[in-house]
Every structure is written in C-alpha cells, then in structure tokens.
Design a protein around this motif. Structure first.
Motif, PDB file in Angstrom:
ATOM      1  N   VAL A  61       0.817  -1.357   0.386  1.00  0.00           N
ATOM      2  CA  VAL A  61      -0.032  -0.190   0.063  1.00  0.00           C
ATOM      3  C   VAL A  61       0.813   1.391   0.061  1.00  0.00           C
ATOM      4  O   VAL A  61       0.469   2.311  -0.587  1.00  0.00           O
ATOM      5  CB  VAL A  61      -1.022   0.053   1.244  1.00  0.00           C
TER       6      VAL A  61
ATOM      7  N   ALA B 260       1.164   6.951  -6.433  1.00  0.00           N
ATOM      8  CA  ALA B 260      -0.097   7.764  -6.676  1.00  0.00           C
ATOM      9  C   ALA B 260       0.155   9.137  -6.590  1.00  0.00           C
ATOM     10  O   ALA B 260      -0.148   9.935  -7.470  1.00  0.00           O
ATOM     11  CB  ALA B 260      -1.107   7.327  -5.466  1.00  0.00           C
ATOM     12  N   LEU B 261       0.842   9.471  -5.615  1.00  0.00           N
ATOM     13  CA  LEU B 261       1.475  11.021  -5.597  1.00  0.00           C
ATOM     14  C   LEU B 261       2.371  11.317  -6.899  1.00  0.00           C
ATOM     15  O   LEU B 261       2.046  12.424  -7.328  1.00  0.00           O
ATOM     16  CB  LEU B 261       2.144  11.282  -4.269  1.00  0.00           C
TER      17      LEU B 261
ATOM     18  N   ALA C 140       0.885   4.102  -2.674  1.00  0.00           N
ATOM     19  CA  ALA C 140       0.603   5.630  -2.156  1.00  0.00           C
ATOM     20  C   ALA C 140       1.611   6.558  -2.835  1.00  0.00           C
ATOM     21  O   ALA C 140       1.196   7.416  -3.471  1.00  0.00           O
ATOM     22  CB  ALA C 140       0.659   5.602  -0.744  1.00  0.00           C
TER      23      ALA C 140
END
Lengths: 135, 135
Positions: free
Chosen positions: A96, A103-104, A100
């Motif tokens: 995860v 994703a940023l 994350a």
DNA sequence: AACACTATCACGTCGCGTGAAAGTAC
DNA sequence: GGTACTTTCACGCGACGTGATAGTGT
C-alpha cells in the motif's frame, strides 16, 4: 449472507457508480470483485460494500493504474481490512505504501498534463476571431 | 522544397518531441502529418514546422481527443493558416470554435479527475501506519 | 404474454508496443 | 564493412464497446 432485498442488480450498480455494465463485468473477469450472490436465474447481486469497492476502482482509474495493479492494491487493502497479522500484514502495508507513493507521482503528472491542456485550450479559444496574425 | 540538411529523420524528431517512433508513424498512417520528404533510400524527413505540428498533437492528447478528431481540428487549423476565404474559412472557424469549447469542458473534467485522484492518493498515504480504525 | 433487464459468447476498436527481417547511411 | 538507424509487415495488448442470441423477472 445478505438479504437479497438489500442487494442490487448490475444495472442499478452501474448507474450509481457511473460505469458501464460491460466495465463492471470486465472488472469481475479481471478478478477485482465477485458479486456477493446470484439469483436463481443467474443475475449478479451486489452488496453496498461492493458498490463502495467499485467507486474505489473508479477513483483509481484517473491515476492510470492497470487492472493488474488495481488487483494487487485491492488485495493488500483487503488484507489490512481483515486484520491479518505478521508477514501478511507487513507485506500488505509495504504494498500500500508503494502504491501511495506512485499515486502521488501520478498526481504530479496529472497536474502537468492539465496545465498543458489548459494552455492549449486557451490558445484554441483565442484563435477563431482573428486568424492570420498567429505564430 | 527544403534542404535536406535542415531536415530531421524520424529518430531525432521523436526524441525532440517526446514520442515513440511508432507513434509518429501511427499519426502518419492516421493522416495527421506526412513527412515533407524522403531520402533516396526511403527514410522519412521532417521540417521544423512538422516538429511543431507533432508538439501540437502531443499537447492535444491529454485532452482525450481521438485521432479522427485531431485530424479534423488540424485540417481546420491548416485552412485558417493558409488564409482561405468564404465558405471554407467560415467552416474552419466554426470547427475550431467547437473544439475550443470541447477543450474547455475536458479541462473541467480533468480538474475533477485530478481532485478525486488527489483525495484518493492522500487517503492511501494515510492508511499504512494505522490500519484498523479505517472506514 | 409483454416488457425491461440480464446472461454468455465472441468479434471490433483505438492507440499504440513489440518483434522480425531486411535495407540504408556514414 | 561495421554499426546505428531506418523500412515495412504484422501480430499483440489493455480496457473496454458492440452486437447477437437467449434466458429471467414481474
């Protein structure tokens, strides 16, 4: 086992989430979610949680993750939610965290694209009134 | 007829613009731009203007226009730049205006997507430290 | 029995990616 | 004559779209 009165058929689900029937089935084919049940006749039945899951998938899409990546993330997500322990938990957390960060980064990319797109749109909008003097 | 010393082969062009060779050829197949010339051996040769055109295409992409739509727009664009008159001019202007409006709408969509993506990314980033208390 | 909704194939589309096998430029 | 670049097929892929045809639910 949820009551079928509480559950939705694919049409209702697709409309609420804003996906096509085909997409919902496609995500199922791809292993992202399986309908909680079927009617005797074979109609797919979805719980409210599954509608949430589809919304989550839909929110992931703009970030450009592939279906396979989504499957990974959802799997890790599930592991966290089920309250696993030890090795599993550690792996899920790592996974995860990785997503994350990606994703940023992709958000950053999206912002750039948007900026270029806005510039382009403005130049287009300015064009049609006077055409010849442009460079 | 431009001097071949001034012109670039596909590799140089692709690198400068930031597209793959395949993409450049694909846009040619699709009727978006034809190389200004070929060497005797058949290598594609591009002018600086054509590099500009490819950059324009690349800037259009984030707006999600299809290749066919790009072809339409580029065609109208060309009509304006060539200083046509009468019916042609009117049509070209109308076409560009239409695209301009669509471009603005898609920018709006992009902004929404970005917002949702950012929200998603943030929620992901907050997750891995403490997992159980989530909704 | 009419009518909307759904089921499962299975082929089509779009924007390229990815070799393969050969030719070209220097 | 090596080697980096390019050529034209042509098949593959992801993420669905689009019928076709048939069964389901009320």
């Amino acid at each position: 086992m949820p009551d079928r009165g509480q559950m939705l058929q694919i049409g209702e689900v697709a409309e609420r989430v804003g996906l096509s029937l085909r997409s919902v089935r496609f995500y199922e084919e791809s292993g992202l979610l399986t309908p909680a049940a079927r009617t005797d006749g074979g109609f797919r039945l979805y719980t409210a949680e599954q509608v949430e899951r589809l919304l989550l998938i839909k929110r992931m899409k703009p970030l450009g993750f592939s279906v396979e990546e989504m499957r990974e993330l959802l799997s890790a997500y599930d592991t966290l939610e089920r309250g696993e322990e030890g090795e599993e938990l550690a792996q899920a957390r790592a996974s995860v965290a990785l997503f994350a960060q990606q994703a940023l980064e992709r958000c950053e990319e999206l912002r750039k694209q948007l900026a270029r797109a806005e510039e382009f749109a403005e130049r287009l909008a300015k064009l049609p009134s006077g055409a010849s003097g442009e460079r």
